[in-house]
Scaffold this active site. Structure first.
Site, mmCIF file in Angstrom:
data_model
loop_
_atom_site.group_PDB
_atom_site.id
_atom_site.type_symbol
_atom_site.label_atom_id
_atom_site.label_comp_id
_atom_site.label_asym_id
_atom_site.label_seq_id
_atom_site.Cartn_x
_atom_site.Cartn_y
_atom_site.Cartn_z
ATOM 1 N N ARG A 47 4.395 5.713 -3.631
ATOM 2 C CA ARG A 47 4.016 7.012 -3.048
ATOM 3 C C ARG A 47 4.607 8.107 -3.932
ATOM 4 N NH1 ARG A 47 4.521 8.991 3.106
ATOM 5 N NH2 ARG A 47 2.671 7.681 3.163
ATOM 6 N N HIS A 81 -4.886 7.822 0.834
ATOM 7 C CA HIS A 81 -3.863 6.955 1.419
ATOM 8 C C HIS A 81 -4.634 5.726 1.915
ATOM 9 C CE1 HIS A 81 -0.447 5.502 3.447
ATOM 10 N NE2 HIS A 81 -0.066 6.572 4.111
#
Ligand code: NCD
Length: 330
Positions: free
Chosen positions: A125, A153
């Site tokens: 991330r 995502h």
């Protein structure tokens, strides 16, 4: 082009639908179709049993996941780590830029090439849209995009679709209403792309300054999706089966936009938070990717249609399934 991770030939087009999960990077919802989603969801159901039976010899015995998280996270990082442990594997983890070599100026490309010397798969991330793809191009081991800025995502989108299927018993024929920050919220971008694989109607409700990006709306319409945009929940007259609520991603609103937006943000809670009596009027399941701020009053949690904690639980099964498919094959 030969895939350096599997030695197999793969066409150079950017996001081909995954045929075989073995050795694959997961970077975008665009890599999925109904076929590979069915494989993933079947595996996720197997993983529910692995968790229930607390199997010590799970499918990932001997494997290590590296979780590199350079943006705040509670659920996604812990769920990747728990997925590795619950599958019988292990994990190593970095959860702060502050204590990483990035602070000394190390490039992400070098970090991933270092970390893959220790681990079999990387979950990454970081705040820059599109950077997960660049990092994956440098890595020899598979890399999963666990959120790249306001872009995508994909694993959240996957667990969201899995949840919708479990809760509603189907995906085709549903109407899904998304409410909140549809501009910067990456979860809704990935979810909308995945839903466009099915015959799903989409209602998008947001203030005008937080609308879903035009290019994405056109991409979805190009796939035949019916999309209707609104600025308040009351405007939606037709029934829908799923209400997906998101918070305002204040940290992504840039300095230039902020002064103009700040005044309107004060109204956001009034206009975009669910009223406490909401479930009484709705047949829809309520979802939220979390973290929630003021969008859903806690009293709503007790209603059977509030699906957001079941959604979190499904995230564990989906991530276990992905790790297992990528490291061990279909
Ligand atoms: C989201 C994220 O980080 O994109 N949360 C999550 O991963 N479940 C949503 C958010 O931060 O609002």
């Amino acid at each position: 082009m030969t895939n350096s991770k599997t030695g197999k030939f793969t066409p150079q087009t950017e996001f081909e639908p995954i045929k075989d999960f073995y050795g694959q990077d997961i970077l975008s919802a665009r890599q999925f179709n109904q076929g590979n989603l069915a494989v993933l969801f079947k595996k996720a159901k197997e993983m529910e049993r692995v968790v229930e039976e607390r199997k010590s010899d799970g499918p990932l015995k001997g494997y290590i996941l590296a979780a590199l998280f350079y943006e705040p996270s509670t659920r996604t990082r812990l769920s990747f780590e728990a997925a590795a442990l619950r599958s019988g594997g292990g994990y190593i983890s970095e959860s702060s830029v502050q204590f990483s070599s990035a602070i000394k100026g190390e490039r992400l490309e070098d970090t991933v090439r270092t970390v893959e010397c220790y681990a079999d798969l990387i979950a990454l991330r970081q705040p820059e849209a599109g950077r997960a793809k660049i990092a994956a191009d440098f890595a020899k081991k598979p890399l999963i995009n666990a959120g790249d800025g306001d872009h995508e995502h994909p694993t959240q989108g996957l667990l969201d679709v899995f949840t919708i299927q479990k809760e509603c018993g189907k995906i085709d024929g549903l109407t899904v209403t998304m409410l909140g920050d549809l501009k910067y919220g990456r979860t809704v971008h990935s979810l909308a792309r995945l839903l466009s694989l099915y015959s799903v109607k989409l209602n998008l409700i947001s203030p005008s300054f937080l609308r879903m990006p035009k290019e994405l709306v056109s991409e979805l319409q190009g796939k035949g999706m019916e999309i209707n945009e609104f600025t308040s929940l009351e405007e939606v007259k037709e029934d829908y089966e799923v209400l997906y609520v998101t918070r305002v991603q204040k940290e992504r609103i840039n300095q230039r936009e902020m002064p103009a937006i700040a005044a309107h943000l004060q109204d956001f809670d009034k206009l975009y938070a669910l009223p406490p009596e909401f479930p009484g009027q709705s047949h829809a399941i309520i979802m939220h990717p979390f973290p929630r701020v003021n969008e859903i009053p806690m009293i709503i949690d007790q209603f059977p249609k509030a699906a957001y904690f079941r959604q979190v639980q499904n995230g564990l099964y989906i991530r276990m399934a992905l790790l297992s498919l990528i490291l061990k094959g279909n």
